[in-house]
Design a protein around this motif. Sequence first.
Motif, PDB file in Angstrom:
ATOM      1  N   ASN A 283       4.556  -7.044   7.092  1.00 21.28           N
ATOM      2  CA  ASN A 283       4.142  -8.445   7.126  1.00 21.28           C
ATOM      3  C   ASN A 283       2.822  -8.533   7.894  1.00 21.28           C
ATOM      4  N   CYS A 284       1.723  -8.773   7.176  1.00 15.39           N
ATOM      5  CA  CYS A 284       0.410  -8.662   7.808  1.00 15.39           C
ATOM      6  C   CYS A 284      -0.544  -9.744   7.306  1.00 15.39           C
ATOM      7  N   GLY A 285      -1.700  -9.823   7.950  1.00 13.82           N
ATOM      8  CA  GLY A 285      -2.699 -10.830   7.599  1.00 13.82           C
ATOM      9  C   GLY A 285      -3.554 -10.474   6.408  1.00 13.82           C
ATOM     10  N   GLY A 286      -3.306  -9.320   5.798  1.00 12.66           N
ATOM     11  CA  GLY A 286      -4.059  -8.907   4.617  1.00 12.66           C
ATOM     12  C   GLY A 286      -5.353  -8.185   4.931  1.00 12.66           C
ATOM     13  N   TYR A 287      -5.826  -8.300   6.161  1.00 12.03           N
ATOM     14  CA  TYR A 287      -7.097  -7.688   6.569  1.00 12.03           C
ATOM     15  C   TYR A 287      -6.793  -6.265   7.039  1.00 12.03           C
ATOM     16  N   GLU A 288      -6.707  -5.341   6.076  1.00 15.76           N
ATOM     17  CA  GLU A 288      -6.231  -3.986   6.334  1.00 15.76           C
ATOM     18  C   GLU A 288      -7.172  -2.954   5.714  1.00 15.76           C
ATOM     19  N   ARG A 289      -7.248  -1.779   6.347  1.00 14.61           N
ATOM     20  CA  ARG A 289      -8.003  -0.671   5.781  1.00 14.61           C
ATOM     21  C   ARG A 289      -7.133   0.071   4.774  1.00 14.61           C
ATOM     22  N   VAL A 290      -7.684   0.363   3.610  1.00 21.97           N
ATOM     23  CA  VAL A 290      -6.956   1.119   2.604  1.00 21.97           C
ATOM     24  C   VAL A 290      -6.537   2.476   3.155  1.00 21.97           C
ATOM     25  N   GLU A 291      -7.424   3.107   3.921  1.00 19.32           N
ATOM     26  CA  GLU A 291      -7.114   4.430   4.471  1.00 19.32           C
ATOM     27  C   GLU A 291      -5.903   4.379   5.396  1.00 19.32           C
ATOM     28  N   THR A 292      -5.763   3.307   6.153  1.00 19.09           N
ATOM     29  CA  THR A 292      -4.603   3.140   7.034  1.00 19.09           C
ATOM     30  C   THR A 292      -3.342   2.885   6.224  1.00 19.09           C
ATOM     31  N   LEU A 293      -3.444   2.043   5.212  1.00 16.09           N
ATOM     32  CA  LEU A 293      -2.279   1.741   4.385  1.00 16.09           C
ATOM     33  C   LEU A 293      -1.724   2.992   3.704  1.00 16.09           C
ATOM     34  N   ARG A 294      -2.582   3.918   3.374  1.00 18.95           N
ATOM     35  CA  ARG A 294      -2.109   5.127   2.686  1.00 18.95           C
ATOM     36  C   ARG A 294      -1.158   5.944   3.537  1.00 18.95           C
ATOM     37  N   ALA A 295      -1.250   5.805   4.860  1.00 25.89           N
ATOM     38  CA  ALA A 295      -0.316   6.506   5.743  1.00 25.89           C
ATOM     39  C   ALA A 295       1.097   5.945   5.627  1.00 25.89           C
ATOM     40  N   LEU A 296       1.235   4.733   5.067  1.00 25.34           N
ATOM     41  CA  LEU A 296       2.529   4.085   4.933  1.00 25.34           C
ATOM     42  C   LEU A 296       3.193   4.344   3.585  1.00 25.34           C
ATOM     43  N   GLU A 297       2.515   5.015   2.702  1.00 25.50           N
ATOM     44  CA  GLU A 297       3.059   5.214   1.356  1.00 25.50           C
ATOM     45  C   GLU A 297       4.409   5.921   1.423  1.00 25.50           C
ATOM     46  N   GLY A 298       5.389   5.342   0.739  1.00 27.71           N
ATOM     47  CA  GLY A 298       6.732   5.897   0.734  1.00 27.71           C
ATOM     48  C   GLY A 298       7.611   5.409   1.871  1.00 27.71           C
TER      49      GLY A 298
END
Length: 294
Positions: free
Chosen positions: A128-143
């Motif tokens: 649950n976030c504000g949408g202002y996120e780095r794609v590179e950071t989000l990739r660490a959450l995959e899965g």
Amino acid sequence: MDYTNCTLCPRACGVNRAAGELGYCGLPGRVRVAKLMRHFWEEPVLAGPGGSGAVFFSGCTLGCRFCQNDAISREAVGLESDSKALRRAMEELIAQGAENIDLVTPTQFLPDLLPALTPRLPVPVVYNCGGYERVETLRALEGLVDIYLPDLKYADGALGARLSGAGDYFSVATRAIEEMVRQTGPYRMEGERMVGGVLIRHLILPGQIENSLRVLDWIGETFPKGTVLVSLMRQYTPMPRVMGMPPFDRRVTEEEYQAVLSWMYLNDLEGFTQEAEAASQSYIPDFLNSGKES
């Protein structure tokens, strides 16, 4: 991924939070939890009778002037923790009946959060976030994340700069949401509950109909029907930091809400709307009484 030379969020401050230096989020590199509670006010596909197991993290990488959670986003109330204690807290919420684990503004503590999410929890994990996120950071959450619950606040760069210090909000957030959809695929339901996918929230701001229409246009043009859900929110409540800043020092009018709602239907977007009663401070949790609540 760690707290040294921190680039977890798009601010990319580069400070050494592990050594106690403070960047935009205002917190050093040690996870701090402001509130643990079963939260019954999320969208109905998320919060059933058991509620969402909400973990409210202290600090924020966005800092909106109209934030209803100022006590934790700016004042950083809460208790320091670690990955093991965080895992135990999530398991306790599940034992109490929480239907998912709802991680609220967690990005600034991702190095501590990632170990807490392994092995997979027996309920969906909501980011649950504000949408202002780095794609590179989000990739660490995959899965590790089942449901992404981002805001898409602004299509207007000047508005993003004025209210959140983020003139690049739209380009950053839209890339982030596309990455979220890539990870989860189209939204998935089991009965009345969402178990996977992306639910995009948009808060209507007073006097900013055009901004809302552009946001909804982007969603409708980018994702085929059945890919994402949309939550159109009318709960904007004037907070102290926008007093004396018209039109942000008033609530959204019925005419403004109906105009945006009509545009949502014209874009054939699936999702949720809010009643006028949602624009009330009674729905804001008591963060000053930090700790556990069920």
